[in-house]
Write a protein that holds these residues in place. Structure first.
Motif, PDB file in Angstrom:
ATOM      1  N   HIS A  32      11.909 -21.156   5.113  1.00  5.02           N
ATOM      2  CA  HIS A  32      12.750 -22.036   4.303  1.00  5.02           C
ATOM      3  C   HIS A  32      13.867 -22.558   5.202  1.00  5.02           C
ATOM      4  N   PRO A  33      14.670 -23.498   4.753  1.00  8.90           N
ATOM      5  CA  PRO A  33      15.717 -24.050   5.617  1.00  8.90           C
ATOM      6  C   PRO A  33      16.595 -22.956   6.240  1.00  8.90           C
ATOM      7  N   GLY A  34      16.636 -22.950   7.548  1.00 10.89           N
ATOM      8  CA  GLY A  34      17.431 -21.964   8.270  1.00 10.89           C
ATOM      9  C   GLY A  34      16.721 -20.662   8.570  1.00 10.89           C
ATOM     10  N   TYR A  35      15.448 -20.551   8.176  1.00  8.86           N
ATOM     11  CA  TYR A  35      14.728 -19.298   8.407  1.00  8.86           C
ATOM     12  C   TYR A  35      13.245 -19.583   8.628  1.00  8.86           C
ATOM     13  N   ASP A  36      12.697 -18.990   9.668  1.00 10.51           N
ATOM     14  CA  ASP A  36      11.260 -19.089   9.946  1.00 10.51           C
ATOM     15  C   ASP A  36      10.586 -17.796   9.517  1.00 10.51           C
ATOM     16  N   GLY A  37       9.730 -17.905   8.529  1.00 13.63           N
ATOM     17  CA  GLY A  37       9.034 -16.727   8.043  1.00 13.63           C
ATOM     18  C   GLY A  37       8.004 -16.216   9.026  1.00 13.63           C
ATOM     19  N   LEU A  38       7.630 -14.953   8.867  1.00 17.52           N
ATOM     20  CA  LEU A  38       6.635 -14.328   9.736  1.00 17.52           C
ATOM     21  C   LEU A  38       5.231 -14.716   9.280  1.00 17.52           C
ATOM     22  N   HIS A  39       4.417 -15.190  10.190  1.00 21.51           N
ATOM     23  CA  HIS A  39       3.044 -15.571   9.865  1.00 21.51           C
ATOM     24  C   HIS A  39       2.120 -14.388  10.148  1.00 21.51           C
ATOM     25  N   ALA A  40       2.206 -13.387   9.295  1.00 20.70           N
ATOM     26  CA  ALA A  40       1.405 -12.178   9.465  1.00 20.70           C
ATOM     27  C   ALA A  40       0.488 -11.988   8.268  1.00 20.70           C
ATOM     28  N   ALA A  41      -0.753 -11.578   8.553  1.00 26.44           N
ATOM     29  CA  ALA A  41      -1.695 -11.265   7.474  1.00 26.44           C
ATOM     30  C   ALA A  41      -1.423  -9.843   6.994  1.00 26.44           C
ATOM     31  N   ARG A  42      -1.519  -9.615   5.689  1.00 26.61           N
ATOM     32  CA  ARG A  42      -1.201  -8.303   5.127  1.00 26.61           C
ATOM     33  C   ARG A  42      -2.198  -7.937   4.022  1.00 26.61           C
ATOM     34  N   ARG A  43      -2.399  -6.654   3.863  1.00 28.24           N
ATOM     35  CA  ARG A  43      -3.320  -6.143   2.850  1.00 28.24           C
ATOM     36  C   ARG A  43      -2.697  -4.914   2.198  1.00 28.24           C
ATOM     37  N   THR A  44      -2.834  -4.822   0.866  1.00 28.54           N
ATOM     38  CA  THR A  44      -2.377  -3.643   0.142  1.00 28.54           C
ATOM     39  C   THR A  44      -3.526  -2.651   0.037  1.00 28.54           C
ATOM     40  N   MET A  45      -3.261  -1.410   0.397  1.00 35.18           N
ATOM     41  CA  MET A  45      -4.284  -0.370   0.317  1.00 35.18           C
ATOM     42  C   MET A  45      -4.580  -0.004  -1.139  1.00 35.18           C
ATOM     43  N   ASP A  46      -5.756   0.553  -1.363  1.00 36.50           N
ATOM     44  CA  ASP A  46      -6.150   1.039  -2.688  1.00 36.50           C
ATOM     45  C   ASP A  46      -5.150   2.109  -3.144  1.00 36.50           C
ATOM     46  N   MET A  47      -4.510   1.863  -4.266  1.00 36.67           N
ATOM     47  CA  MET A  47      -3.420   2.748  -4.713  1.00 36.67           C
ATOM     48  C   MET A  47      -3.898   4.126  -5.141  1.00 36.67           C
ATOM     49  N   TYR A  48      -5.181   4.263  -5.440  1.00 35.38           N
ATOM     50  CA  TYR A  48      -5.689   5.575  -5.837  1.00 35.38           C
ATOM     51  C   TYR A  48      -6.271   6.362  -4.659  1.00 35.38           C
ATOM     52  N   LEU A  49      -6.559   5.665  -3.574  1.00 37.81           N
ATOM     53  CA  LEU A  49      -6.987   6.352  -2.357  1.00 37.81           C
ATOM     54  C   LEU A  49      -5.782   6.722  -1.500  1.00 37.81           C
ATOM     55  N   PHE A  50      -4.886   5.775  -1.350  1.00 33.74           N
ATOM     56  CA  PHE A  50      -3.654   6.002  -0.606  1.00 33.74           C
ATOM     57  C   PHE A  50      -2.527   6.071  -1.653  1.00 33.74           C
ATOM     58  N   MET A  51      -2.313   7.263  -2.165  1.00 34.89           N
ATOM     59  CA  MET A  51      -1.558   7.463  -3.397  1.00 34.89           C
ATOM     60  C   MET A  51      -0.124   7.910  -3.131  1.00 34.89           C
ATOM     61  N   ASN A  52       0.821   7.274  -3.854  1.00 40.77           N
ATOM     62  CA  ASN A  52       2.197   7.756  -3.783  1.00 40.77           C
ATOM     63  C   ASN A  52       2.411   8.820  -4.853  1.00 40.77           C
ATOM     64  N   SER A  53       3.492   9.558  -4.738  1.00 40.47           N
ATOM     65  CA  SER A  53       3.694  10.714  -5.625  1.00 40.47           C
ATOM     66  C   SER A  53       4.056  10.312  -7.049  1.00 40.47           C
ATOM     67  N   LYS A  54       4.530   9.092  -7.273  1.00 37.56           N
ATOM     68  CA  LYS A  54       4.770   8.635  -8.642  1.00 37.56           C
ATOM     69  C   LYS A  54       3.446   8.481  -9.383  1.00 37.56           C
ATOM     70  N   VAL A  55       2.462   7.886  -8.715  1.00 36.25           N
ATOM     71  CA  VAL A  55       1.138   7.718  -9.320  1.00 36.25           C
ATOM     72  C   VAL A  55       0.530   9.084  -9.617  1.00 36.25           C
ATOM     73  N   LEU A  56       0.687  10.032  -8.705  1.00 32.69           N
ATOM     74  CA  LEU A  56       0.098  11.352  -8.890  1.00 32.69           C
ATOM     75  C   LEU A  56       0.745  12.106 -10.051  1.00 32.69           C
TER      76      LEU A  56
END
Length: 440
Positions: free
Chosen positions: A362-386
């Protein structure tokens, strides 16, 4: 006759004068000749036909006085100095011109190398430029090319990784002596699962010795005053911010890293469940499909009347304590951005990590052009989900996660041990004593 005598008479009368004039002309001619001879003798002391290959030696002319000789020597010295000055000026100008040309050539080489590098990246990324296919069949590129490994960055670490990594990837944890007990649970379960490509980056001597005594691969960094103070004395957040600087060397050496906090229990080999199609592949702090993978959140502002509803896109943050990062230019840029901001701001590393990943240009800022993926929340589980969902659901409780990250709870060590009891030792009531959240 009278006339002749008149004409002859004056001649006879002037005969003496004529004789005198002749004598004076002879004297003048002799003087002139003598003067010319002196001049030639002065300027050509060795004659007209002396070979130029022989360097003439100055001889004292008997007719030249000492003052004349000194004057001529002074003139010659002055002429020589002037000539040398002219040559010096010419050489200096030539030297300046050559320096300018060298700078121009250096800049051209740099630009050419930069252009070559960009061209290589573009070629590796794009390959042969295709035509757009039929409607609904077109898919853009998601996977950036990896960097060329540079072992000169850290030869000692390069040798360690060469022996340790499997398929150019490994798990890396950064730890100091403050997390010794959690680290023991961490590497004990890694060993139990059969993972061999893992490494502990020790931030103090105590944790390095502890790892060595337990046959755990460990790497102790070279001394760095600023970094070492944080490493030895820092808490979880301080060490968490430090890891972005440390990770950079791994990526420069050409290795993909599964960055892991030590409050994680490994139940399966995570490398069997990665996609490897993005620069960053991270577990989520989300607790259901909407929060983990994104949703359209409608903002309501009644004062706007007809336009009271504004649609927003939301996603809960990536967890900066467990993510897989590939050795690409966008990945290294991400680490640089986060490390730079954390060195200047009093900020939480996870917030900065996500801001740099998701903020658009956006004006005054160049964003990062990186590809990203969210892991499966039930395979890679945080303790709130558990603790809030999975343990209370008969079907979900039958699933076996890849890892459990105890990131939502401060009583990390007892919950980690309870996770091991529940999933490894089969103790069904191991998780019951703990509340969904924390006591504070």
């Amino acid at each position: 006759m009278f006339g002749r005598r008149e004409r002859d008479g004056p001649l006879m009368r002037n005969s003496n004068n004529t004789h005198s004039l002749r004598n004076s002309r002879v004297i003048t001619a002799v003087a002139i000749g003598f003067l010319i001879g002196c001049i030639f003798a002065f300027f050509f002391p060795d004659g007209f036909f002396v070979s130029h290959s022989v360097t003439p030696t100055r001889r004292h002319h008997p007719l030249a006085g000492s003052k004349t000789q000194e004057s001529s020597a002074g003139c010659e010295s002055s002429d020589r100095v002037n000539m040398l000055k002219s040559e010096f000026v010419a050489v200096s100008e030539k030297n300046a011109e050559l320096k300018k040309q060298v700078r121009e050539l250096t800049e051209r080489v740099r630009l050419a190398e930069q252009g070559k590098d960009q061209a290589q990246k573009q070629f590796l990324t794009l390959g042969k430029q295709p035509k757009a296919g039929p409607f609904g069949t077109v898919k853009g590129l998601r996977t950036n090319p990896t960097v060329v490994p540079d072992e000169s960055v850290n030869p000692r670490l390069a040798k360690i990784l060469e022996k340790l990594a499997v398929k150019q990837e490994l798990i890396v944890a950064v730890a100091n002596n403050n997390v010794r007990e959690m680290l023991e649970v961490w590497f004990s379960n890694i060993k139990r699962v059969g993972i061999t490509n893992y490494l502990v980056v020790a931030l103090d001597d105590e944790i390095a010795k502890f790892c060595e005594s337990n046959q755990v691969p460990v790497y102790k960094r070279d001394p760095d005053d600023g970094v070492d103070v944080i490493g030895r004395n820092g808490g979880n957040h301080a060490v968490s911010g430090l890891k972005f600087r440390i990770l950079r060397e791994f990526l420069q050496l050409g290795y993909s890293v599964l960055l892991s906090d030590v409050d994680i229990v490994y139940l399966q080999n995570p490398f069997d469940h990665l996609y490897r199609d993005s620069d960053v592949e991270s577990m989520s702090d989300g607790h259901n499909n909407m929060t983990a993978y994104g949703y359209n959140d409608v903002f309501d502002e009644p004062a706007m009347g007809w336009a009271r509803y504004a649609h927003t896109m939301r996603i809960w943050v990536f967890n900066s304590g467990f993510f897989y990062i590939r050795p690409t230019i966008p990945s290294i840029e991400l680490l640089d951005r986060v490390a730079t901001r954390l060195s200047k701001e009093q900020a939480w590393d996870q917030a900065v990590f996500n801001e740099e990943l998701f903020y658009p240009s956006h004006p005054g800022y160049d964003g990062l052009h990186a590809a990203r993926r969210t892991m499966d929340m039930y395979l890679f589980m945080n303790s709130k989900v558990l603790f809030k969902t999975v343990r209370n659901d008969a079907n979900l409780s039958k699933l076996k996660p890849v890892i459990i990250h105890v990131n939502y709870h401060p009583d990390k060590l007892p919950r980690m041990k309870a996770v091991v009891e529940y999933y490894v030792n089969g103790k069904q009531d191991a998780l019951k004593p703990f509340p969904d959240g924390s006591d504070w």
